[in-house]
Design a protein around this motif. Structure first.
Motif, PDB file in Angstrom:
ATOM      1  N   SER A 119       0.814  -1.220   0.000  1.00  0.00           N
ATOM      2  CA  SER A 119       0.000   0.000   0.000  1.00  0.00           C
ATOM      3  C   SER A 119       0.850   1.274   0.000  1.00  0.00           C
ATOM      4  N   ASP A 120       2.153   1.164   0.081  1.00  0.00           N
ATOM      5  CA  ASP A 120       3.055   2.315   0.156  1.00  0.00           C
ATOM      6  C   ASP A 120       2.896   3.129   1.432  1.00  0.00           C
ATOM      7  N   GLU A 121       2.193   2.600   2.427  1.00  0.00           N
ATOM      8  CA  GLU A 121       1.993   3.342   3.681  1.00  0.00           C
ATOM      9  C   GLU A 121       3.317   3.623   4.393  1.00  0.00           C
ATOM     10  N   GLY A 122       4.252   2.669   4.346  1.00  0.00           N
ATOM     11  CA  GLY A 122       5.546   2.882   4.992  1.00  0.00           C
ATOM     12  C   GLY A 122       6.307   4.029   4.352  1.00  0.00           C
ATOM     13  N   LYS A 123       6.338   4.044   3.028  1.00  0.00           N
ATOM     14  CA  LYS A 123       7.033   5.124   2.320  1.00  0.00           C
ATOM     15  C   LYS A 123       6.352   6.465   2.591  1.00  0.00           C
ATOM     16  N   LYS A 124       5.024   6.473   2.567  1.00  0.00           N
ATOM     17  CA  LYS A 124       4.292   7.713   2.843  1.00  0.00           C
ATOM     18  C   LYS A 124       4.611   8.224   4.245  1.00  0.00           C
ATOM     19  N   TYR A 125       4.687   7.302   5.209  1.00  0.00           N
ATOM     20  CA  TYR A 125       4.999   7.708   6.585  1.00  0.00           C
ATOM     21  C   TYR A 125       6.406   8.304   6.662  1.00  0.00           C
ATOM     22  N   VAL A 126       7.392   7.653   6.035  1.00  0.00           N
ATOM     23  CA  VAL A 126       8.771   8.148   6.071  1.00  0.00           C
ATOM     24  C   VAL A 126       8.849   9.538   5.435  1.00  0.00           C
ATOM     25  N   LEU A 127       8.259   9.705   4.258  1.00  0.00           N
ATOM     26  CA  LEU A 127       8.291  10.995   3.566  1.00  0.00           C
ATOM     27  C   LEU A 127       7.596  12.078   4.389  1.00  0.00           C
ATOM     28  N   HIS A 128       6.459  11.742   4.966  1.00  0.00           N
ATOM     29  CA  HIS A 128       5.713  12.692   5.793  1.00  0.00           C
ATOM     30  C   HIS A 128       6.519  13.061   7.045  1.00  0.00           C
ATOM     31  N   THR A 129       7.214  12.102   7.633  1.00  0.00           N
ATOM     32  CA  THR A 129       8.028  12.355   8.821  1.00  0.00           C
ATOM     33  C   THR A 129       9.138  13.353   8.516  1.00  0.00           C
ATOM     34  N   PHE A 130       9.835  13.159   7.394  1.00  0.00           N
ATOM     35  CA  PHE A 130      10.864  14.121   6.996  1.00  0.00           C
ATOM     36  C   PHE A 130      10.252  15.490   6.725  1.00  0.00           C
ATOM     37  N   ASP A 131       9.125  15.502   6.021  1.00  0.00           N
ATOM     38  CA  ASP A 131       8.503  16.752   5.601  1.00  0.00           C
ATOM     39  C   ASP A 131       8.063  17.597   6.793  1.00  0.00           C
ATOM     40  N   ARG A 132       7.645  16.976   7.875  1.00  0.00           N
ATOM     41  CA  ARG A 132       7.139  17.730   9.026  1.00  0.00           C
ATOM     42  C   ARG A 132       8.137  17.820  10.179  1.00  0.00           C
ATOM     43  N   SER A 133       9.379  17.428   9.957  1.00  0.00           N
ATOM     44  CA  SER A 133      10.357  17.380  11.050  1.00  0.00           C
ATOM     45  C   SER A 133      10.941  18.740  11.423  1.00  0.00           C
ATOM     46  N   GLY A 134      10.688  19.747  10.620  1.00  0.00           N
ATOM     47  CA  GLY A 134      11.148  21.089  10.973  1.00  0.00           C
ATOM     48  C   GLY A 134      12.657  21.232  11.056  1.00  0.00           C
ATOM     49  N   GLY A 135      13.387  20.516  10.230  1.00  0.00           N
ATOM     50  CA  GLY A 135      14.841  20.615  10.228  1.00  0.00           C
ATOM     51  C   GLY A 135      15.543  19.722  11.227  1.00  0.00           C
ATOM     52  N   LYS A 136      14.793  19.034  12.080  1.00  0.00           N
ATOM     53  CA  LYS A 136      15.398  18.117  13.056  1.00  0.00           C
ATOM     54  C   LYS A 136      15.690  16.777  12.364  1.00  0.00           C
ATOM     55  N   PRO A 137      16.746  16.072  12.787  1.00  0.00           N
ATOM     56  CA  PRO A 137      17.051  14.777  12.182  1.00  0.00           C
ATOM     57  C   PRO A 137      15.921  13.761  12.419  1.00  0.00           C
ATOM     58  N   VAL A 138      15.777  12.848  11.480  1.00  0.00           N
ATOM     59  CA  VAL A 138      14.820  11.748  11.606  1.00  0.00           C
ATOM     60  C   VAL A 138      15.613  10.519  12.041  1.00  0.00           C
ATOM     61  N   LYS A 139      15.089   9.830  13.051  1.00  0.00           N
ATOM     62  CA  LYS A 139      15.788   8.695  13.654  1.00  0.00           C
ATOM     63  C   LYS A 139      15.281   7.376  13.075  1.00  0.00           C
ATOM     64  N   PHE A 140      16.211   6.530  12.620  1.00  0.00           N
ATOM     65  CA  PHE A 140      15.923   5.184  12.132  1.00  0.00           C
ATOM     66  C   PHE A 140      16.597   4.207  13.080  1.00  0.00           C
TER      67      PHE A 140
END
Length: 174
Positions: A119-140
């Motif tokens: 369903s691409d939900e994982g990719k959508k979540y990752v992209l959305h997380t980066f997009d709304r992170s406000g310049g803060k690093p995203v943790k994996f």
């Protein structure tokens, strides 16, 4: 199968950063590729660098994590795998949310991880997380039972502008 593949990655010389190393993200931002106007990249922190890539392919936005591990990708078991074929999956927590990633190799040298679901939900979540992170690093985070957890801190600075470009570029022609 996924535990065997992840164990093989761990035993093949892939270094896993300690938590103190993991918490230091490289102070970099997303950059445009010199070769492809609609391809972008950045590097994440840890005891080794991870390349994060964002691009457009076949009118779809693509996100992946890539690092070099020639020993793993040249394994005899992977010789029958065609370029880009998925050899397994692994779960990462992306800002604390579980996302399934597929594992593949290319050029017998690079490990390639990308969000993987029908369903691409994982990719959508990752992209959305980066997009709304406000310049803060995203943790994996890849939780490991018998070793320290694997943690990548991927910068998000500059991501939103490139993501907006790709969103427009992948729309149907007028």
């Amino acid at each position: 199968m996924k535990h065997i593949i992840w164990a093989a990655l761990a035993m093949s010389g892939l270094s896993f950063p300690t938590y103190s190393q993991q918490s230091k993200a490289f102070e970099e931002e997303w950059l445009r590729s010199k070769d492809d106007h609609y391809a972008y990249y950045t590097f994440g922190g840890g005891s080794h660098r991870v390349n994060a890539q964002l691009s457009a392919h076949n009118n779809q936005i693509d996100f992946r994590l890539i690092w070099e591990n020639e020993e793993y990708c040249s394994d005899e078991k992977l010789q029958t795998v065609t370029k880009g074929d998925v050899v397994g999956t692994v779960i990462f927590l992306v800002n604390n949310r579980k996302v399934t990633f597929a594992i593949s190799c290319f050029d017998k040298k690079y490990v390639n991880l990308f969000p993987y679901s029908q369903s691409d939900e994982g990719k959508k979540y990752v992209l959305h997380t980066f997009d709304r992170s406000g310049g803060k690093p995203v943790k994996f985070v890849k939780q490991n039972v018998e070793a320290s957890d694997t943690v990548y801190m991927i910068p998000s600075k500059g991501f939103s502008a490139f993501y907006d470009e790709l969103t427009e570029a992948t729309k149907k022609a007028l």
